[in-house]
Design a protein around this motif. Structure first.
Motif, PDB file in Angstrom:
ATOM      1  N   MET A   1       0.841  -1.193   0.000  1.00  0.00           N
ATOM      2  CA  MET A   1       0.000   0.000   0.000  1.00  0.00           C
ATOM      3  C   MET A   1       0.880   1.247   0.000  1.00  0.00           C
ATOM      4  N   SER A   2       0.531   2.164  -0.865  1.00  0.00           N
ATOM      5  CA  SER A   2       1.332   3.372  -0.986  1.00  0.00           C
ATOM      6  C   SER A   2       1.015   4.363   0.132  1.00  0.00           C
ATOM      7  N   ASP A   3       2.023   5.156   0.505  1.00  0.00           N
ATOM      8  CA  ASP A   3       1.819   6.238   1.470  1.00  0.00           C
ATOM      9  C   ASP A   3       1.051   7.381   0.845  1.00  0.00           C
ATOM     10  N   TYR A   4       1.056   7.406  -0.484  1.00  0.00           N
ATOM     11  CA  TYR A   4       0.447   8.520  -1.207  1.00  0.00           C
ATOM     12  C   TYR A   4      -0.854   8.089  -1.870  1.00  0.00           C
ATOM     13  N   VAL A   5      -1.808   8.997  -1.912  1.00  0.00           N
ATOM     14  CA  VAL A   5      -3.114   8.695  -2.486  1.00  0.00           C
ATOM     15  C   VAL A   5      -3.539   9.856  -3.391  1.00  0.00           C
ATOM     16  N   GLU A   6      -4.615   9.620  -4.096  1.00  0.00           N
ATOM     17  CA  GLU A   6      -5.233  10.701  -4.867  1.00  0.00           C
ATOM     18  C   GLU A   6      -6.442  11.204  -4.086  1.00  0.00           C
ATOM     19  N   LEU A   7      -6.591  12.512  -3.996  1.00  0.00           N
ATOM     20  CA  LEU A   7      -7.782  13.094  -3.392  1.00  0.00           C
ATOM     21  C   LEU A   7      -8.755  13.346  -4.528  1.00  0.00           C
ATOM     22  N   GLN A   8      -9.810  12.584  -4.578  1.00  0.00           N
ATOM     23  CA  GLN A   8     -10.762  12.753  -5.674  1.00  0.00           C
ATOM     24  C   GLN A   8     -11.793  13.789  -5.307  1.00  0.00           C
ATOM     25  N   GLN A   9     -12.049  14.616  -6.293  1.00  0.00           N
ATOM     26  CA  GLN A   9     -12.933  15.745  -6.079  1.00  0.00           C
ATOM     27  C   GLN A   9     -14.358  15.347  -6.418  1.00  0.00           C
ATOM     28  N   LEU A  10     -15.281  15.598  -5.498  1.00  0.00           N
ATOM     29  CA  LEU A  10     -16.675  15.218  -5.735  1.00  0.00           C
ATOM     30  C   LEU A  10     -17.496  16.362  -6.303  1.00  0.00           C
ATOM     31  N   ARG A  11     -17.024  17.598  -6.108  1.00  0.00           N
ATOM     32  CA  ARG A  11     -17.754  18.751  -6.640  1.00  0.00           C
ATOM     33  C   ARG A  11     -16.802  19.950  -6.695  1.00  0.00           C
ATOM     34  N   ASP A  12     -17.216  21.007  -7.372  1.00  0.00           N
ATOM     35  CA  ASP A  12     -16.478  22.272  -7.392  1.00  0.00           C
ATOM     36  C   ASP A  12     -17.249  23.260  -6.533  1.00  0.00           C
ATOM     37  N   ARG A  13     -16.490  24.222  -5.954  1.00  0.00           N
ATOM     38  CA  ARG A  13     -17.160  25.282  -5.192  1.00  0.00           C
ATOM     39  C   ARG A  13     -16.475  26.596  -5.499  1.00  0.00           C
ATOM     40  N   GLY A  14     -17.237  27.550  -5.984  1.00  0.00           N
ATOM     41  CA  GLY A  14     -16.694  28.892  -6.185  1.00  0.00           C
ATOM     42  C   GLY A  14     -16.085  29.086  -7.560  1.00  0.00           C
ATOM     43  N   TRP A  15     -16.142  30.341  -8.018  1.00  0.00           N
ATOM     44  CA  TRP A  15     -15.618  30.675  -9.338  1.00  0.00           C
ATOM     45  C   TRP A  15     -14.457  31.640  -9.216  1.00  0.00           C
ATOM     46  N   PRO A  16     -13.329  31.289  -9.862  1.00  0.00           N
ATOM     47  CA  PRO A  16     -12.206  32.228  -9.854  1.00  0.00           C
ATOM     48  C   PRO A  16     -12.565  33.512 -10.594  1.00  0.00           C
ATOM     49  N   TRP A  17     -11.941  34.572 -10.164  1.00  0.00           N
ATOM     50  CA  TRP A  17     -12.104  35.870 -10.771  1.00  0.00           C
ATOM     51  C   TRP A  17     -10.778  36.203 -11.435  1.00  0.00           C
ATOM     52  N   HIS A  18     -10.649  36.900 -12.569  1.00  0.00           N
ATOM     53  CA  HIS A  18     -11.856  37.214 -13.303  1.00  0.00           C
ATOM     54  C   HIS A  18     -12.073  36.181 -14.370  1.00  0.00           C
ATOM     55  N   LYS A  19     -13.252  36.159 -14.845  1.00  0.00           N
ATOM     56  CA  LYS A  19     -13.701  35.087 -15.713  1.00  0.00           C
ATOM     57  C   LYS A  19     -12.856  34.952 -16.983  1.00  0.00           C
ATOM     58  N   SER A  20     -12.465  36.109 -17.555  1.00  0.00           N
ATOM     59  CA  SER A  20     -11.784  36.064 -18.856  1.00  0.00           C
ATOM     60  C   SER A  20     -10.433  35.359 -18.774  1.00  0.00           C
ATOM     61  N   SER A  21      -9.822  35.332 -17.605  1.00  0.00           N
ATOM     62  CA  SER A  21      -8.537  34.638 -17.505  1.00  0.00           C
ATOM     63  C   SER A  21      -8.690  33.298 -16.789  1.00  0.00           C
ATOM     64  N   GLY A  22      -9.906  32.892 -16.505  1.00  0.00           N
ATOM     65  CA  GLY A  22     -10.110  31.656 -15.750  1.00  0.00           C
ATOM     66  C   GLY A  22      -9.455  31.724 -14.373  1.00  0.00           C
ATOM     67  N   GLY A  23      -9.187  32.929 -13.897  1.00  0.00           N
ATOM     68  CA  GLY A  23      -8.548  33.091 -12.592  1.00  0.00           C
ATOM     69  C   GLY A  23      -7.024  33.131 -12.662  1.00  0.00           C
ATOM     70  N   LEU A  24      -6.453  32.982 -13.853  1.00  0.00           N
ATOM     71  CA  LEU A  24      -4.999  32.837 -13.965  1.00  0.00           C
ATOM     72  C   LEU A  24      -4.232  34.141 -13.792  1.00  0.00           C
ATOM     73  N   THR A  25      -4.781  35.261 -14.285  1.00  0.00           N
ATOM     74  CA  THR A  25      -4.035  36.518 -14.206  1.00  0.00           C
ATOM     75  C   THR A  25      -3.733  36.931 -12.762  1.00  0.00           C
ATOM     76  N   PRO A  26      -4.704  36.890 -11.836  1.00  0.00           N
ATOM     77  CA  PRO A  26      -4.346  37.220 -10.460  1.00  0.00           C
ATOM     78  C   PRO A  26      -3.289  36.282  -9.867  1.00  0.00           C
ATOM     79  N   MET A  27      -3.270  35.023 -10.291  1.00  0.00           N
ATOM     80  CA  MET A  27      -2.343  34.046  -9.710  1.00  0.00           C
ATOM     81  C   MET A  27      -0.944  34.104 -10.320  1.00  0.00           C
TER      82      MET A  27
END
Ligand code: ZN
Length: 211
Positions: A1-27
């Motif tokens: 058994m591995s020490d590492y696992v995948e965290l599977q996402q069951l849903r999304d919450r919240g929208w990055p701003w701003h929409k036109s950059s998919g949230g990338l420009t602020p980051m």
């Protein structure tokens, strides 16, 4: 058994701003990411900005669009940073006070995690093509594949030596969608599932061949 696992996402919450950059420009800054494929050109330099409207700030969660970002309340972030080897960064809002939400900044570890031939075969089996090189920035993106569809990870031992959560150097995605594979220490995944059982579940079947 591995020490590492995948965290599977069951849903999304919240929208990055701003929409036109998919949230990338602020980051990453206006010039810090490829506007053709959405892959950042370097490490995250700024804060993720989330739209507050309609977002319930509770436990831990993954926002829309930026699927290798894990957000959590600042309180949970403090506990996580004490218990695990990880870096957090404050999440901002388009307006108003900051400080109640943080994200985990997931470091890219190693030069490669997968055998390219194994990956190619799996991607072609699922999608008919392996991936594509961006004409703008030259980054190769494999077709989108979940961790459970991937060949064994051949990750460097430095993953377990240095950090409790890590992202692959390989990029995946299609169109404007770009993401890395993320693995984390089982204890960290359990911590996040306990905080937000409706957001996450654990996939323990991650095959890792240390290199
Ligand atoms: Zn590109």
């Amino acid at each position: 058994m591995s020490d590492y696992v995948e965290l599977q996402q069951l849903r999304d919450r919240g929208w990055p701003w701003h929409k036109s950059s998919g949230g990338l420009t602020p980051m990453f800054g206006e010039d810090g990411w490829c506007h053709s494929c959405g892959v950042p050109k370097g490490p995250q330099s700024g804060s993720l900005v989330l739209q507050r409207r309609g977002l319930r700030v509770e436990g831990a969660w993954v926002p829309n669009w930026q699927f290798d970002v894990i957000c959590m309340t600042a309180e949970l972030g403090r506990v996580a940073a004490e218990r695990f080897r990880l870096e957090t960064r404050v999440v901002r809002w388009p307006a108003g006070p900051v400080g109640d939400v943080v994200q985990i900044v997931i470091p890219t570890v190693g030069e490669s995690w997968f055998d390219p031939e194994e990956l190619r075969a799996e991607a072609i089996k699922r999608h008919g093509v392996a991936g594509a090189r961006c004409e703008e920035c030259g980054v190769w993106r494999w077709m989108p594949l979940g961790l459970s569809m991937l060949p064994p990870l051949r990750t460097p031992r430095s993953v377990s030596a240095d950090v409790d959560i890590a992202a692959s150097p390989e990029w995946f995605g299609d169109g404007f969608n770009a993401f890395r594979q993320v693995i984390m220490k089982r204890e960290l995944a359990e911590f996040l599932v306990e905080a937000s059982p409706r957001d996450f579940e654990i996939n323990p079947n991650v095959e890792i061949i240390p290199t």
